[in-house]
Design a protein around this motif. Structure first.
Motif, short mmCIF file in Angstrom:
data_model
loop_
_atom_site.label_atom_id
_atom_site.label_comp_id
_atom_site.label_asym_id
_atom_site.label_seq_id
_atom_site.Cartn_x
_atom_site.Cartn_y
_atom_site.Cartn_z
N THR A 56 0.86 -1.12 -0.24
CA THR A 56 0.17 -0.35 -0.30
C THR A 56 0.90 1.18 0.21
O THR A 56 1.81 1.54 0.01
N SER A 57 0.77 2.21 -0.67
CA SER A 57 1.04 3.86 -0.56
C SER A 57 1.41 4.14 1.31
O SER A 57 2.25 4.30 1.65
N ALA A 58 0.94 3.94 1.55
CA ALA A 58 0.61 3.83 3.37
C ALA A 58 1.61 3.36 3.93
O ALA A 58 2.75 3.89 4.80
N PHE A 59 1.85 2.19 3.16
CA PHE A 59 3.22 0.98 3.76
C PHE A 59 4.39 2.15 3.15
O PHE A 59 5.37 2.07 3.87
N LEU A 60 4.46 2.51 2.10
CA LEU A 60 5.70 3.02 1.09
C LEU A 60 6.07 4.06 1.85
O LEU A 60 7.47 4.29 1.75
N SER A 61 4.86 4.87 2.53
CA SER A 61 5.80 6.20 2.40
C SER A 61 5.74 6.18 4.23
O SER A 61 5.73 7.32 4.80
N GLY A 62 5.95 5.57 4.96
CA GLY A 62 5.86 5.31 6.02
C GLY A 62 4.23 5.41 7.38
O GLY A 62 5.11 5.82 8.14
N GLU A 63 3.56 5.34 6.55
CA GLU A 63 2.54 5.87 7.40
C GLU A 63 2.01 4.57 8.04
O GLU A 63 1.53 4.73 9.68
N THR A 64 2.40 3.56 7.84
CA THR A 64 1.96 2.67 8.53
C THR A 64 2.82 1.39 8.47
O THR A 64 4.25 1.40 8.05
N ASP A 65 3.46 0.60 9.40
CA ASP A 65 4.29 -0.32 9.37
C ASP A 65 3.98 -1.95 9.03
O ASP A 65 4.84 -3.18 9.02
N ASP A 66 2.82 -1.96 8.84
CA ASP A 66 2.33 -3.35 8.35
C ASP A 66 2.37 -2.82 6.58
O ASP A 66 1.42 -2.02 6.24
N PRO A 67 2.91 -4.13 6.13
CA PRO A 67 2.60 -3.90 4.67
C PRO A 67 1.14 -4.46 3.84
O PRO A 67 1.00 -4.26 2.79
N GLU A 68 0.65 -5.02 4.27
CA GLU A 68 -0.99 -4.80 4.04
C GLU A 68 -1.89 -4.71 4.61
O GLU A 68 -3.27 -4.55 3.59
N ALA A 69 -1.98 -3.36 5.54
CA ALA A 69 -3.02 -2.45 5.73
C ALA A 69 -3.54 -1.56 4.83
O ALA A 69 -2.90 -1.64 3.58
N GLU A 70 -4.58 -1.48 4.87
CA GLU A 70 -5.52 -0.62 3.74
C GLU A 70 -6.25 -1.47 3.27
O GLU A 70 -6.42 -0.79 1.63
N GLY A 71 -5.77 -2.48 3.42
CA GLY A 71 -7.16 -3.89 2.65
C GLY A 71 -6.23 -4.16 1.25
O GLY A 71 -6.99 -4.44 -0.23
N SER A 72 -4.62 -4.36 1.09
CA SER A 72 -4.25 -4.87 -0.09
C SER A 72 -4.38 -5.54 -0.59
O SER A 72 -4.23 -6.14 -1.38
N ASP A 73 -4.91 -7.13 0.15
CA ASP A 73 -5.56 -8.13 -0.30
C ASP A 73 -6.35 -8.39 -1.59
O ASP A 73 -6.55 -9.67 -2.04
N SER A 74 -7.43 -6.89 -1.56
CA SER A 74 -8.16 -7.08 -2.96
C SER A 74 -7.43 -6.46 -4.13
O SER A 74 -7.94 -5.99 -5.02
N ALA A 75 -6.16 -6.27 -3.59
CA ALA A 75 -5.85 -5.18 -5.26
C ALA A 75 -5.30 -5.99 -5.83
O ALA A 75 -4.66 -7.42 -5.95
N ILE A 76 -5.01 -5.30 -7.48
CA ILE A 76 -4.43 -6.45 -8.09
C ILE A 76 -3.47 -6.98 -8.75
O ILE A 76 -2.89 -5.80 -8.36
N THR A 77 -2.49 -7.81 -8.51
CA THR A 77 -1.15 -8.28 -7.85
C THR A 77 -0.44 -7.82 -9.41
O THR A 77 -1.44 -8.13 -10.42
N SER A 78 0.64 -8.15 -9.54
CA SER A 78 1.21 -7.74 -11.31
C SER A 78 1.50 -8.86 -11.70
O SER A 78 1.13 -8.72 -13.15
N GLU A 79 0.95 -10.56 -11.01
CA GLU A 79 0.04 -11.40 -11.94
C GLU A 79 -1.13 -11.70 -12.84
O GLU A 79 -1.68 -11.73 -14.01
#
Length: 116
Positions: A56-79
């Motif tokens: 998530t953008s929140a993880f990359l920007s440092g707003e959270t330390d959880d790389p899966e925050a913001e419901g990234s489970d529903s994001a479209i993966t590169s595959e």
């Protein structure tokens, strides 16, 4: 941990190169490298980078330390994106055949195996 380090770590986690990430989001590889090295501190493409890095953008920007925050489970993966791009490249007849195959595989995967 800053933006650059998080991008670098996520690239390693999913096994993607800087150049592949750059290609997928439509920027130069030097842009990705600049973000990683801290020469650039932000980008308007952060949401695209996050999607391709399966975080998530929140993880990359440092707003959270959880790389899966913001419901990234529903994001479209590169595959998922690659499958879509490949399907779109097929002529209509082959696309229809591929869709039948994918549906069959997905149905088989959902059904419990009956081996006796």
């Amino acid at each position: 941990m800053g933006l650059g380090e998080r991008i670098k770590d996520q690239l390693a986690v999913i096994g993607m190169s800087q150049s592949e990430l750059a290609r997928r989001i439509g920027v130069r590889q030097s842009t990705i490298n600049g973000l990683i090295r801290g020469e650039q501190r932000s980008t308007t493409k952060l949401h695209l980078i996050a999607r391709e890095l399966q975080t998530t953008s929140a993880f990359l920007s440092g707003e959270t330390d959880d790389p899966e925050a913001e419901g990234s489970d529903s994001a479209i993966t590169s595959e998922d994106r690659e499958i879509l791009e490949l399907m779109r490249a097929l002529p209509p007849k082959e696309r229809a055949a591929a869709l039948v195959l994918i549906r069959s595989l997905a149905t088989s995967a959902k059904s419990p195996s009956v081996h006796g």
